[in-house]
Design a protein around this motif. Structure first.
Motif, short mmCIF file in Angstrom:
data_model
loop_
_atom_site.label_atom_id
_atom_site.label_comp_id
_atom_site.label_asym_id
_atom_site.label_seq_id
_atom_site.Cartn_x
_atom_site.Cartn_y
_atom_site.Cartn_z
N UNK A 172 18.73 -1.13 -2.97
CA UNK A 172 19.34 -1.45 -4.26
C UNK A 172 20.43 -0.44 -4.59
N UNK A 173 20.18 0.84 -4.29
CA UNK A 173 21.19 1.87 -4.51
C UNK A 173 22.39 1.64 -3.59
N UNK A 174 22.11 1.30 -2.35
CA UNK A 174 23.18 1.04 -1.37
C UNK A 174 24.06 -0.11 -1.86
N UNK A 175 23.43 -1.18 -2.36
CA UNK A 175 24.20 -2.31 -2.87
C UNK A 175 25.07 -1.90 -4.04
N UNK A 176 24.51 -1.09 -4.96
CA UNK A 176 25.28 -0.66 -6.13
C UNK A 176 26.51 0.12 -5.70
N UNK A 177 26.35 1.06 -4.78
CA UNK A 177 27.48 1.88 -4.34
C UNK A 177 28.52 1.01 -3.62
N UNK A 178 28.07 0.08 -2.81
CA UNK A 178 29.00 -0.78 -2.08
C UNK A 178 29.78 -1.69 -3.02
N UNK A 179 29.16 -2.07 -4.13
CA UNK A 179 29.80 -3.00 -5.07
C UNK A 179 30.48 -2.29 -6.23
N UNK A 195 11.22 -3.72 -8.75
CA UNK A 195 9.97 -3.10 -9.20
C UNK A 195 9.10 -2.81 -7.99
N UNK A 196 8.69 -1.55 -7.85
CA UNK A 196 7.88 -1.12 -6.71
C UNK A 196 6.49 -0.75 -7.21
N UNK A 197 5.48 -1.37 -6.64
CA UNK A 197 4.12 -1.19 -7.15
C UNK A 197 3.15 -0.97 -6.01
N UNK A 198 2.07 -0.28 -6.32
CA UNK A 198 0.93 -0.26 -5.40
C UNK A 198 0.36 -1.67 -5.33
N UNK A 199 -0.48 -1.93 -4.34
CA UNK A 199 -1.03 -3.27 -4.19
C UNK A 199 -1.95 -3.57 -5.37
N UNK A 229 0.82 -1.21 0.00
CA UNK A 229 0.00 0.00 0.00
C UNK A 229 0.86 1.27 0.00
N UNK A 230 0.27 2.35 -0.47
CA UNK A 230 0.93 3.65 -0.41
C UNK A 230 1.28 3.99 1.03
N UNK A 231 2.51 4.42 1.23
CA UNK A 231 2.95 4.79 2.57
C UNK A 231 3.49 3.64 3.39
N UNK A 232 3.53 2.42 2.81
CA UNK A 232 4.02 1.27 3.57
C UNK A 232 5.54 1.26 3.65
N UNK A 233 6.23 2.04 2.82
CA UNK A 233 7.68 2.11 2.89
C UNK A 233 8.40 1.23 1.90
N UNK A 234 7.79 0.97 0.72
CA UNK A 234 8.45 0.11 -0.25
C UNK A 234 9.65 0.78 -0.92
N UNK A 235 9.74 2.12 -0.87
CA UNK A 235 10.91 2.79 -1.46
C UNK A 235 12.19 2.44 -0.71
N UNK A 236 12.08 1.95 0.53
CA UNK A 236 13.26 1.49 1.26
C UNK A 236 13.98 0.39 0.48
#
Length: 989
Positions: free
Chosen positions: A73-80, A182-186, A61-68
């Motif tokens: 994914x960005x953190x992994x890219x920078x670390x690697x 891929x981040x989607x609404x429910x 759902x919107x606001x559930x925090x899926x952008x985390x």
């Protein structure tokens, strides 16, 4: 061993602790330590999938925090030591994510690409619109090097019928080593979408969470009072995850009634039926989701009041205007509820502690009007300290805007509203103004925002409360009810994680509100994700250039659209198998010991069909001949009608020669005025005699009618033999059947009588089974045709697109039979947009050859601008002769292209819109913004948005390698002329 109380055993606790200790040493553990909150289970599960090298689809759902998950994914890219792209559907969301990620990882590590804006494009983390990534893939951009992760935010946007195909293009074409988050609404078919991702991308995990971290309460505001929508003491979100949502029909998208008996018991708890005619009808069972009886009673009361207001007074003796007086009253006047004004709504929310709030108004003008109404009412939502901070931020954000433009932009009214604590947010605003509103709202300084639905698409502006003024919107063609999915997306903004313990969604009571319908929207948490993918000219030619036509066709068959079509075919094939079994049973029941009854049944069916066709052809021919005879009648002709309501003689008063179905006026022998049509006579008519109609004849005067009817009767009496001769039923060459049909019917009857089964004593019993077999066979063949039409649908469309490209010379076939790209085709590869082929054809035909930079900007506007429906088709006076010639070329090419597309059964390219030509020309000539917008309905923000799209198109043209260097130079000059003032301002807009 578990303890009796259900708490974890020492062994379980030890294993959990060991697992946490192990995870703490991983990338995920390090990332979690950078957060100031605990990861939810679904977030942790999705992050583990990425860490282990798999793709992931997160539906929450919107606001559930899926952008985390995207940030991990960005953190992994920078670390690697890899690159990460974060894609969004709209520039506003790209701008917001750019600001957030730059603040977190440093401006040197984050870039932004939105077509008309480039900031640090080679950074290890780049935020971009999905179209930019699609274009990079087709251009084989060097920026794609070392790309490890792509985050596709709001991926459910691929259902958008205009731009949704871009998502599928990107997913299909990304290198196989790139992990996609891929981040989607429910959505209700997340597993289906995930299965497709797994097919085209490899290992992909589907993580679905229906839990809202902040429970959402549903309300209706009746007058100035906020009333709970449901009667229970539990929010829908606290119980809904226990209910298999996919079993609940989407009542907003179908007119079919739901049979509760066919639903599982747990699903029936939240099934809601609604009816406008019967607003109190409620099918919610179970105490958890019973609609508030007070609301239902109010709906019944309003319905009765409206009925009585329309039909409860007066009788036949009342004058006509009095009888309809109540009908002219507005529904609002008859409603038992006095609707609260917008300022009163905000004041009520403020008293209840429900601010900050977003009020969704599906109209830009409505949003601006709401701000003006709140200001006029004297409403203040801010403290003196907040007012000072707001004023300072607004002045800092706008100090570079030319002073002369501030009045045109409505700056002072906008600033005053912000200082008071409220603002509008819509696409017609200057991008900078929208950014300021977003930041002030996010910081809690602005307490009320009036927004259009575009705000619901990912822009991070959570509120404590969301208000919906209406449950219908204008979709560009008609006013339609919002869907359950749209309701979920809009109300999902309510409830700020970490700030609010609960969110609130409020629907304003309107006259005619159906509480059960509102409950139906509120109780539907998901909606299906359906592909809008179709091959375009640019897509097709890029695929052929990279992979060849055969391989390109195979790639398109891997689209989600084809995946869904194939899955639907599985269901149809199952139906076909079942019907084939029934057909075998019918065939056995009609077996005859005398012969092949299937063949006999075929003869009977063929005879019946032939007789029906013959009768239909006769009726069609009769109707045509009758219509032709009626068009030949002229005033004064006297005709004889043998039967029907007009039986007798009649004189023609006026002709009707030009009508498709003529109905000339006649005067009958009993003085009645009538119209005679093809259904009033059995055969073609011809005059039996003629009489003269006096010039003074007035059909409205009874005496005139009586005199003319008397003259007709005398004329018929004087010419009785002729009358009798022409009044016979003659079919004027029409037989009951055509000769070839008569012959075929005779042959079929002869064959039927000669067939062995004709003498069977059980013939009619067999025949009944034969009729059933024949009917089912026809239905089954229809299903088979559906399967054939859905198989390879995308590839077939691709073939038709290629036919058009070949006809225009963009594709060529060499002696070896290999399809290659022509020089013109290479140019088309670099043109992106809905009018890609039209743009290419216009360049090809020399439309831009004789234009200067300002004229080129004006012409470009015709290829990107989309006018309002009421403004379409208007051709203004052209700014110059050269521009008029160029427009003629573009319009001519569009007309020819539309004909070609119709012949090839392809979607039609939109017509060039000329409404922005003069404003864009004046702007490119350096005129002031106020002068540019004078005499138009354009808002300043709209003009800036279209101007940026003009710049984007000109930039595409300037980068085409096959373009003449002189034209490339003019394109760049044109860009410089347009990108000035408010268009150039706001670097990340």
């Amino acid at each position: 061993m578990s303890s009796i109380s259900g708490s974890p055993s020492p062994s379980d606790r030890y294993q959990a602790a060991a697992h946490r200790a192990a995870e703490a040493k991983t990338y995920l553990g390090a990332f979690a330590r950078t957060l100031d909150f605990e990861l939810d289970d679904f977030q942790r599960e999705a992050c583990r999938s990425l860490q282990e090298g798999r793709g992931v689809l997160v539906a929450a759902p919107t606001g559930a925090g899926k952008t985390i998950v995207g940030e991990f994914a960005i953190y992994l890219a920078l670390e690697r030591g890899l690159k990460a792209f974060y894609t969004t559907p709209i520039k506003a969301l790209s701008n917001q994510k750019f600001s957030e990620l730059a603040a977190k990882y440093g401006s040197a590590n984050v870039g932004l690409l939105t077509g008309d804006t480039t900031i640090n494009g080679e950074a290890p983390v780049v935020v971009m619109t999905t179209e930019v990534l699609r274009n990079m893939l087709y251009a084989d951009s060097e920026t794609l090097g070392d790309l490890g992760f792509v985050v596709m935010d709001e991926v459910h946007y691929l259902a958008d019928r205009f731009r949704g195909a871009v998502w599928e293009e990107v997913i299909i074409h990304l290198p196989s080593e790139v992990q996609v988050a891929s981040l989607s609404a429910t959505v209700s078919n997340a597993e289906e979408f995930g299965a497709w991702l797994d097919t085209v991308r490899g290992d992909t995990d589907v993580i679905v969470s229906e839990h809202r971290p902040v429970p959402l309460w549903q309300h209706v505001m009746v007058g100035r009072e906020i009333v709970d929508l449901f009667a229970g003491d539990t929010t829908f979100d606290e119980i809904a995850p226990q209910i298999p949502d996919t079993e609940v029909p989407d009542l907003s998208d179908t007119d079919d009634a739901v049979d509760e008996a066919t639903l599982p018991a747990e699903s029936r708890k939240i099934a809601v039926k609604s009816s406008v005619a019967s607003p109190a009808r409620q099918a919610v069972t179970g105490p958890e989701f019973e609609v508030n009886p007070d609301l239902l009673a109010m709906a019944r009361s309003e319905s009765r009041m409206n009925f009585n207001g329309r039909f409860g007074h007066g009788g036949r003796s009342r004058r006509r205007q009095d009888r309809y007086r109540d009908e002219r009253q507005t529904t609002e006047q008859r409603s038992p509820v006095r609707k609260a004004s917008r300022p009163q709504v905000i004041e009520s929310l403020n008293r209840q502690g429900l601010l900050p709030a977003i009020t969704f108004i599906f109209s830009r003008a409505g949003c601006d009007a709401a701000v003006a109404q709140c200001a006029a009412s004297g409403l203040w939502l801010t403290t003196e300290r907040e007012q000072q901070i707001i004023a300072q931020r607004v002045d800092e954000a706008s100090h570079e805007i030319p002073a002369d433009d501030l009045d045109v932009l409505g700056f002072w009214g906008w600033r005053d509203g912000l200082i008071r604590g409220f603002a509008a947010h819509h696409a017609g605003m200057l991008p900078t103004f929208k950014e300021v509103v977003e930041k002030l709202f996010a910081d809690g300084l602005v307490k009320a925002v009036f927004a259009t639905e575009t705000l619901a698409l990912g822009v991070n502006m959570p509120a404590r409360c969301v208000v919906l003024e209406k449950l219908e919107k204008f979709n560009g063609e008609a006013h339609v009810n919002i869907t359950a999915g749209e309701y979920t997306q809009l109300t999902g903004r309510a409830g700020r994680r970490g700030i609010d313990v609960e969110g609130h969604a409020v629907v304003l009571w309107q006259p005619g509100t159906d509480p059960a319908a509102v409950a139906g929207l509120a109780s539907r948490r998901t909606y299906p994700l359906n592909s809008s993918f179709r091959p375009t000219y640019n897509m097709s030619i890029n695929l052929i250039a990279q992979f060849g036509r055969v391989r390109a066709r195979e790639i398109l068959e891997s689209s989600f659209a084809q995946f869904q079509a194939d899955r639907s075919v599985v269901g149809l094939a199952r139906q076909v198998r079942g019907r084939e079994e029934s057909l075998a049973g019918y065939a056995k029941s009609m077996e005859c010991h005398l012969g092949d009854f299937t063949e006999y049944a075929r003869l009977r069916r063929e005879l019946s069909d032939t007789e029906q066709f013959a009768a239909r052809d006769y009726q069609r021919a009769r109707k045509s001949r009758v219509a032709d005879s009626l068009t030949r009648l002229i005033p004064g002709d006297v005709i004889s009608v043998s039967s029907g309501r007009l039986a007798g003689y009649a004189v023609v008063l006026d002709s009707d020669a030009n009508a498709r179905e003529p109905r000339p006026s006649v005067l009958t022998s009993d003085n009645q005025l009538r119209r005679i049509g093809v259904h009033d006579v059995d055969a073609p008519v011809s005059p039996v005699t003629r009489i003269r109609i006096p010039k003074s004849f007035n059909a409205k005067v009874p005496k005139s009618r009586r005199d003319l009817a008397s003259s007709m009767r005398h004329a018929v009496s004087d010419d009785a033999p002729k009358s009798r001769r022409n009044s016979r039923h003659e079919d004027f060459g029409l037989g009951s059947r055509l000769p070839d049909q008569e012959q075929k019917i005779t042959e079929l009857r002869r064959a039927l009588r000669a067939h062995p089964c004709h003498g069977c004593s059980e013939r009619e019993d067999h025949a009944r089974w034969g009729e059933r077999w024949w009917k089912l066979r026809k239905e089954t063949d229809g299903l088979i045709r559906q399967i054939q039409s859905r198989t390879n649908t995308i590839a077939k469309t691709f073939d038709r697109v290629c036919d058009v490209l070949s006809a225009y010379g963009y594709l060529e076939t060499n002696d070896a039979g290999t399809v290659t790209i022509s020089t013109d085709g290479q140019r088309l590869r670099r043109i992106y947009g809905e009018k890609d082929l039209l743009i290419s054809q216009s360049i090809r035909r020399g439309a831009i050859n004789d234009l200067d930079a300002a004229e080129l900007a004006s012409l470009a506007s015709t290829l990107v601008y989309q006018a309002k429906r009421e403004d379409r088709g208007l051709r203004p006076r052209m700014p110059s002769v050269a521009l008029e010639t160029a427009v003629d070329i573009v319009v001519r090419e569009w007309s020819q292209l539309e004909d070609t597309e119709e012949q090839n059964r392809l979607p039609l390219t939109g017509e060039p819109e000329l409404g922005l030509m003069w404003p864009m020309y004046k702007w490119a000539k350096g005129r002031h913004l106020q002068d540019v917008l004078s005499g138009t309905d354009l808002a300043a923000g709209d003009f800036v948005r279209w101007a940026k799209q003009v710049v984007d198109l000109l930039d595409q043209l300037a980068k085409i390698p096959q373009l003449d260097p002189r034209l490339t130079r003019i394109c760049r000059e044109s860009i410089d002329l347009v990108r000035r003032g408010v268009v150039a301002y706001s670097t990340v807009a």
